[in-house]
Write a protein that holds these residues in place. Structure first.
Motif, PDB file in Angstrom:
ATOM      1  N   ALA A 179      40.275  28.036  36.342  1.00 12.50           N
ATOM      2  CA  ALA A 179      40.800  28.835  37.216  1.00 12.50           C
ATOM      3  C   ALA A 179      41.378  29.911  36.894  1.00 12.50           C
ATOM      4  CB  ALA A 179      42.075  28.246  37.892  1.00 12.50           C
ATOM      5  N   VAL A 180      41.021  31.452  37.351  1.00 12.78           N
ATOM      6  CA  VAL A 180      41.706  32.462  37.069  1.00 12.78           C
ATOM      7  C   VAL A 180      42.911  32.882  37.675  1.00 12.78           C
ATOM      8  CG1 VAL A 180      41.010  34.842  37.172  1.00 12.78           C
ATOM      9  CG2 VAL A 180      39.276  33.430  36.599  1.00 12.78           C
ATOM     10  N   ILE A 181      44.109  33.160  36.966  1.00 11.45           N
ATOM     11  CA  ILE A 181      45.380  33.370  37.582  1.00 11.45           C
ATOM     12  C   ILE A 181      45.571  34.804  38.017  1.00 11.45           C
ATOM     13  CG2 ILE A 181      47.531  32.513  37.737  1.00 11.45           C
ATOM     14  CD1 ILE A 181      45.629  30.232  37.059  1.00 11.45           C
ATOM     15  N   PHE A 182      46.126  35.045  39.205  1.00 14.49           N
ATOM     16  CA  PHE A 182      46.169  36.597  39.546  1.00 14.49           C
ATOM     17  C   PHE A 182      47.665  36.782  39.615  1.00 14.49           C
ATOM     18  CE2 PHE A 182      42.105  35.573  40.734  1.00 14.49           C
ATOM     19  CZ  PHE A 182      41.344  36.531  40.510  1.00 14.49           C
ATOM     20  N   PHE A 183      48.333  37.761  39.319  1.00 13.24           N
ATOM     21  CA  PHE A 183      49.718  38.474  39.368  1.00 13.24           C
ATOM     22  C   PHE A 183      49.579  39.691  40.254  1.00 13.24           C
ATOM     23  CE2 PHE A 183      49.767  35.667  35.820  1.00 13.24           C
ATOM     24  CZ  PHE A 183      50.731  34.718  35.982  1.00 13.24           C
ATOM     25  N   PRO A 184      49.302  39.663  41.456  1.00 12.12           N
ATOM     26  CA  PRO A 184      49.144  40.918  42.206  1.00 12.12           C
ATOM     27  C   PRO A 184      50.157  41.919  42.195  1.00 12.12           C
ATOM     28  CG  PRO A 184      49.050  39.025  43.700  1.00 12.12           C
ATOM     29  CD  PRO A 184      49.332  38.481  42.483  1.00 12.12           C
ATOM     30  N   LYS A 185      51.244  41.724  42.353  1.00  8.00           N
ATOM     31  CA  LYS A 185      52.349  42.534  42.093  1.00  8.00           C
ATOM     32  C   LYS A 185      52.337  43.295  40.867  1.00  8.00           C
ATOM     33  CE  LYS A 185      56.655  41.957  41.885  1.00  8.00           C
ATOM     34  NZ  LYS A 185      58.135  41.399  41.697  1.00  8.00           N
ATOM     35  N   ASN A 186      52.323  42.588  39.962  1.00 14.01           N
ATOM     36  CA  ASN A 186      52.477  43.235  38.688  1.00 14.01           C
ATOM     37  C   ASN A 186      51.068  43.784  38.006  1.00 14.01           C
ATOM     38  OD1 ASN A 186      55.054  43.395  37.529  1.00 14.01           O
ATOM     39  ND2 ASN A 186      55.254  40.995  38.215  1.00 14.01           N
ATOM     40  N   ASN A 187      49.954  43.441  38.716  1.00 16.56           N
ATOM     41  CA  ASN A 187      48.562  43.896  38.572  1.00 16.56           C
ATOM     42  C   ASN A 187      48.141  43.391  37.184  1.00 16.56           C
ATOM     43  OD1 ASN A 187      46.337  45.490  38.658  1.00 16.56           O
ATOM     44  ND2 ASN A 187      46.994  47.339  38.018  1.00 16.56           N
ATOM     45  N   VAL A 188      48.563  41.990  36.845  1.00 19.18           N
ATOM     46  CA  VAL A 188      48.139  41.168  35.845  1.00 19.18           C
ATOM     47  C   VAL A 188      47.025  40.226  36.077  1.00 19.18           C
ATOM     48  CG1 VAL A 188      48.884  39.884  33.818  1.00 19.18           C
ATOM     49  CG2 VAL A 188      50.196  41.841  34.611  1.00 19.18           C
ATOM     50  N   VAL A 189      46.163  39.739  35.321  1.00 19.64           N
ATOM     51  CA  VAL A 189      45.127  38.718  35.469  1.00 19.64           C
ATOM     52  C   VAL A 189      45.221  37.877  34.048  1.00 19.64           C
ATOM     53  CG1 VAL A 189      43.305  39.907  34.957  1.00 19.64           C
ATOM     54  CG2 VAL A 189      43.255  37.815  36.543  1.00 19.64           C
ATOM     55  N   HIS A 190      45.228  36.494  34.108  1.00 18.01           N
ATOM     56  CA  HIS A 190      45.133  35.704  33.253  1.00 18.01           C
ATOM     57  C   HIS A 190      43.514  34.953  33.532  1.00 18.01           C
ATOM     58  CE1 HIS A 190      45.187  32.482  30.150  1.00 18.01           C
ATOM     59  NE2 HIS A 190      46.447  32.534  29.849  1.00 18.01           N
ATOM     60  N   MET A 191      42.573  35.394  32.485  1.00 14.29           N
ATOM     61  CA  MET A 191      41.270  34.795  32.691  1.00 14.29           C
ATOM     62  C   MET A 191      41.233  33.343  32.197  1.00 14.29           C
ATOM     63  SD  MET A 191      39.829  37.344  34.293  1.00 14.29           S
ATOM     64  CE  MET A 191      39.421  38.962  34.125  1.00 14.29           C
ATOM     65  N   ALA A 248      31.427  34.600  37.084  1.00 19.45           N
ATOM     66  CA  ALA A 248      32.774  34.687  37.296  1.00 19.45           C
ATOM     67  C   ALA A 248      33.419  35.834  36.947  1.00 19.45           C
ATOM     68  CB  ALA A 248      33.389  33.536  36.614  1.00 19.45           C
ATOM     69  N   MET A 249      33.227  36.305  35.434  1.00 15.17           N
ATOM     70  CA  MET A 249      33.923  37.630  35.033  1.00 15.17           C
ATOM     71  C   MET A 249      33.482  38.626  35.758  1.00 15.17           C
ATOM     72  SD  MET A 249      36.071  36.787  33.203  1.00 15.17           S
ATOM     73  CE  MET A 249      36.344  35.632  34.470  1.00 15.17           C
ATOM     74  N   GLU A 250      32.065  38.728  36.291  1.00 12.96           N
ATOM     75  CA  GLU A 250      31.499  39.822  36.783  1.00 12.96           C
ATOM     76  C   GLU A 250      32.142  40.082  38.260  1.00 12.96           C
ATOM     77  OE1 GLU A 250      27.137  40.145  37.369  1.00 12.96           O
ATOM     78  OE2 GLU A 250      27.415  42.103  36.946  1.00 12.96           O
ATOM     79  N   LYS A 251      32.354  39.012  38.998  1.00 13.24           N
ATOM     80  CA  LYS A 251      33.009  38.833  40.341  1.00 13.24           C
ATOM     81  C   LYS A 251      34.521  39.439  40.272  1.00 13.24           C
ATOM     82  CE  LYS A 251      33.672  36.608  44.393  1.00 13.24           C
ATOM     83  NZ  LYS A 251      33.251  37.242  45.567  1.00 13.24           N
ATOM     84  N   VAL A 252      35.233  38.731  39.458  1.00 16.69           N
ATOM     85  CA  VAL A 252      36.618  38.999  39.142  1.00 16.69           C
ATOM     86  C   VAL A 252      36.812  40.789  38.883  1.00 16.69           C
ATOM     87  CG1 VAL A 252      38.645  38.820  37.671  1.00 16.69           C
ATOM     88  CG2 VAL A 252      37.352  36.821  38.608  1.00 16.69           C
ATOM     89  N   SER A 253      35.895  41.139  37.996  1.00 14.96           N
ATOM     90  CA  SER A 253      36.094  42.567  37.365  1.00 14.96           C
ATOM     91  C   SER A 253      35.560  43.570  38.365  1.00 14.96           C
ATOM     92  CB  SER A 253      35.404  42.914  35.995  1.00 14.96           C
ATOM     93  OG  SER A 253      34.154  42.520  35.990  1.00 14.96           O
ATOM     94  N   SER A 254      34.705  43.142  39.461  1.00 10.98           N
ATOM     95  CA  SER A 254      34.402  43.910  40.573  1.00 10.98           C
ATOM     96  C   SER A 254      35.688  44.209  41.427  1.00 10.98           C
ATOM     97  CB  SER A 254      32.909  43.621  40.999  1.00 10.98           C
ATOM     98  OG  SER A 254      33.384  42.373  41.856  1.00 10.98           O
ATOM     99  N   GLU A 255      36.381  43.146  41.510  1.00 11.06           N
ATOM    100  CA  GLU A 255      37.459  43.098  42.672  1.00 11.06           C
ATOM    101  C   GLU A 255      38.794  43.756  42.116  1.00 11.06           C
ATOM    102  OE1 GLU A 255      37.082  39.210  44.378  1.00 11.06           O
ATOM    103  OE2 GLU A 255      35.083  39.825  45.245  1.00 11.06           O
ATOM    104  N   LEU A 256      38.880  43.766  41.045  1.00  5.96           N
ATOM    105  CA  LEU A 256      40.438  43.993  40.613  1.00  5.96           C
ATOM    106  C   LEU A 256      40.711  45.569  40.184  1.00  5.96           C
ATOM    107  CD1 LEU A 256      40.846  41.324  37.755  1.00  5.96           C
ATOM    108  CD2 LEU A 256      42.324  41.506  39.824  1.00  5.96           C
ATOM    109  N   PRO A 257      41.890  46.078  40.431  1.00  4.18           N
ATOM    110  CA  PRO A 257      42.088  47.432  40.333  1.00  4.18           C
ATOM    111  C   PRO A 257      41.716  47.850  38.900  1.00  4.18           C
ATOM    112  CG  PRO A 257      44.140  46.534  40.857  1.00  4.18           C
ATOM    113  CD  PRO A 257      43.160  45.257  40.860  1.00  4.18           C
ATOM    114  N   LYS A 258      41.397  49.011  38.514  1.00  5.65           N
ATOM    115  CA  LYS A 258      40.732  49.330  37.390  1.00  5.65           C
ATOM    116  C   LYS A 258      41.611  49.298  36.133  1.00  5.65           C
ATOM    117  CE  LYS A 258      39.944  54.354  37.387  1.00  5.65           C
ATOM    118  NZ  LYS A 258      41.295  54.969  37.773  1.00  5.65           N
ATOM    119  N   ASP A 259      42.884  49.370  36.311  1.00  3.41           N
ATOM    120  CA  ASP A 259      44.122  49.605  35.240  1.00  3.41           C
ATOM    121  C   ASP A 259      44.669  48.147  35.239  1.00  3.41           C
ATOM    122  OD1 ASP A 259      45.133  49.559  37.804  1.00  3.41           O
ATOM    123  OD2 ASP A 259      46.773  51.011  37.185  1.00  3.41           O
ATOM    124  N   VAL A 260      44.149  47.094  35.783  1.00  4.71           N
ATOM    125  CA  VAL A 260      44.656  45.713  35.553  1.00  4.71           C
ATOM    126  C   VAL A 260      44.805  45.368  34.120  1.00  4.71           C
ATOM    127  CG1 VAL A 260      42.257  44.527  35.723  1.00  4.71           C
ATOM    128  CG2 VAL A 260      44.508  43.398  36.608  1.00  4.71           C
TER     129      VAL A 260
END
Ligand SMILES: [Zn+2]
Length: 321
Positions: free
Chosen positions: A188-200, A226-238
């Motif tokens: 599982a990849v874990i997203f913290f959207p409010k703080n713009n953080v992800v744990h891969m 997985a990593m291509e999909k995640v990196s294509s959808e996250l804000p660039k300063d995550v």
């Protein structure tokens, strides 16, 4: 002691430590390690999200008025030190309410039992619970192989999910999303959207060529997808917390994905030319990527990993995301 002996000893020690830390999936093995000297280093990532490093996988923590949610919990003997480090932040007296596991390996789930025993609820993807429950053999399908004992009942996740789950605490929608065949079949990849953080989790690591647990349903193609999909959808300063290694950014993830894809293409080309794994090793076909060759997964072991991934996994890597 001459320098060379020292270097040899140190590198043997590092190799042994990495083997236990990165591949060191078994709690039994971990308990033979001396954790007394390990200190927990805390890094503020963003807002109320912290990264904790000790031994084993990186921990992410959301620390706030509602209490604490952590992602992964390293090894059982470190649980008290992790609790103490979280308390030292002085943000909250409330406990660790939830632990979310990124995958089943013991260097990420080893603390499940002590955290559960002190009141935390452990959450993970369905396959994490199954693999912890049964034990089995982890490895790259080649020379990296580890026997895993079934985990204690207390270490098993109480809440499991197939596709995704969200924990709504500290003003954040902390979301765990399953990717089916990357580092293992229960990542599982874990997203913290409010703080713009992800744990891969271990779908992205900083120690060089990654360990991919092909024996537990992992594959290099799934990890790259997985990593291509995640990196294509996250804000660039995550801000990116890797499974192992220092805090990273999306450029680091992209470089990692590029390496995975290029090395996969190189092995596929050699397979199309009917080369054996031994020939690929002799011809050093991954030499152009040798800067990724590490103490734990060197180029030869990564050739095995990619070969076994391509042989075992024909496709469908982000099926339900
Ligand atoms: Zn792992």
């Amino acid at each position: 002691m001459c320098n060379r002996t020292l270097v040899a000893r140190v590198s043997t020690l590092i190799a042994a430590f990495l083997f236990v830390m990165v591949s060191g999936l078994s709690v039994a093995r971990a308990q033979n390690q001396d954790f007394s000297k390990i200190e927990i280093k805390v890094t503020k990532v963003s807002g109320n999200i912290y990264m904790l490093q000790g031994a084993g996988g990186n921990i992410a923590a959301s620390v706030g008025d509602d209490g604490i949610v952590i992602v992964d919990d390293q090894f059982a003997p470190l649980a008290d030190k992790i609790q103490a480090a979280l308390k030292t932040l002085g943000v909250t007296d409330k406990p660790v309410r939830f632990v979310i596991n990124t995958h089943y390996h013991g260097d990420h789930t080893g603390g499940n039992a002590p955290f559960a025993n002190s009141g935390s609820t452990v959450i993970a993807q369905d396959n994490v619970r199954k693999r912890l429950q049964t034990g089995g053999v982890a490895g790259n399908g080649g020379s990296v192989k580890m026997e895993l004992k079934p985990a204690d009942k207390a270490a098993l996740p109480i809440i499991t999910f197939e596709h995704d789950v969200t924990v709504h605490l500290n003003g954040e929608d902390i979301r765990a999303l399953h990717f089916p065949a990357g580092h293992t079949d229960g990542d599982a990849v874990i997203f913290f959207p409010k703080n713009n953080v992800v744990h891969m989790g271990d779908d992205f690591v900083r120690y060089g060529f990654p360990f991919i647990d092909v024996a537990s349903g992992g594959s290099v193609q799934g990890m790259a997808a997985a990593m291509e999909k995640v990196s294509s959808e996250l804000p660039k300063d995550v801000k990116v917390i890797p499974g192992h290694g220092d805090l990273s950014n999306l450029d680091d993830v992209r470089a990692f994905v590029q390496m995975l894809k290029e090395t996969t293409a190189a092995v596929q080309k050699a397979m199309n030319e009917h080369k054996t794994v031994d020939q690929m090793k002799q011809e050093k076909i991954l030499d152009p990527w040798k800067k990724w060759s590490g103490e734990f997964v060197d180029a030869d072991k990564f050739i095995e990993t990619v070969y076994n991934s391509l042989t075992n996994h024909p496709g469908d890597f982000v099926k339900h995301n």
